[in-house]
Motif scaffolding. Structure first.
Motif, PDB file in Angstrom:
ATOM      1  N   ALA A 160       1.192  -1.555  -0.349  1.00  0.00           N
ATOM      2  CA  ALA A 160      -0.127   0.026  -0.155  1.00  0.00           C
ATOM      3  C   ALA A 160       1.246   0.732  -0.112  1.00  0.00           C
ATOM      4  O   ALA A 160       0.318   2.286  -0.784  1.00  0.00           O
ATOM      5  N   PRO A 161       2.184   1.882   0.899  1.00  0.00           N
ATOM      6  CA  PRO A 161       2.608   2.525   1.104  1.00  0.00           C
ATOM      7  C   PRO A 161       3.527   2.566  -1.238  1.00  0.00           C
ATOM      8  O   PRO A 161       3.744   4.015  -1.011  1.00  0.00           O
ATOM      9  N   HIS A 167       2.064   4.265  -3.156  1.00  0.00           N
ATOM     10  CA  HIS A 167       0.762   5.308  -2.303  1.00  0.00           C
ATOM     11  C   HIS A 167      -0.351   5.233  -2.814  1.00  0.00           C
ATOM     12  O   HIS A 167      -1.655   6.118  -2.951  1.00  0.00           O
ATOM     13  N   ASN A 181      -4.672   3.606   0.307  1.00  0.00           N
ATOM     14  CA  ASN A 181      -4.436   4.219   1.762  1.00  0.00           C
ATOM     15  C   ASN A 181      -4.764   2.692   1.525  1.00  0.00           C
ATOM     16  O   ASN A 181      -5.241   1.423   0.701  1.00  0.00           O
TER      17      ASN A 181
END
Length: 162
Positions: A34-35, A38, A40
């Motif tokens: 997820a990070p 980018h 949520n």
């Protein structure tokens, strides 16, 4: 119950275990990717939903396809679909293609589940009926009704089976 039936049951069980592993690993990697993408982590709900919708379509398509082409061919096609699109998740780097690939993976898995039951059920009951799902159904029916437990009902019916 011969070697051939055992191998069919073993392979069908193996593919069902792989499918369960697939769901678990997807849930496990969401916090990691997820990070990087980018996104949520809550946005990955569509990924899981798309796979379930694919499972629904695959399940609905399995019976008519098996009637037309045969269970074994449909099972092999479902395994190929599942495998190809599972491998297609490796190069995916964004959520939109990930949702599409998971949907297509779900179609293969959805087609494989009922075909696996149809292929293995006759091997476990002499009359060819789908006995794999009859235990949970009898358990739900007899719970709290004073009727015989599924084990008792099964023991009563066993002498009558071929």
């Amino acid at each position: 119950f011969g070697r051939f039936q055992f191998l069919i049951a073993l392979w069908c069980g193996f593919f069902i275990i792989i499918e369960r592993f697939d769901i678990g690993t997807t849930a496990y990697v969401v916090p990691v990717i997820a990070p990087l993408w980018h996104v949520n982590p809550a946005g990955f709900g569509l990924v899981f939903l798309s796979k379930l919708i694919g499972v629904l379509f695959g399940t609905l398509a399995a019976a008519p396809l098996a009637d037309r082409f045969g269970r074994k061919r449909v099972a092999l096609g479902a395994v190929a679909t599942f495998g190809i699109f599972e491998l297609a998740t490796l190069p995916v780097g964004a959520i939109a293609p990930f949702i599409l690939v998971r949907f297509l993976t779900g179609i293969g898995i959805g087609a494989l589940m009922p075909i696996s039951i149809a292929l293995t059920a006759p091997a476990f009951r002499g009359d060819g009926a789908a006995g794999i799902d009859s235990f949970p159904r009898r358990a739900r029916r007899s719970a709290g009704t004073g009727r015989p437990t599924p084990q008792q009902a099964d023991a009563q019916q066993r002498p009558h089976r071929g």
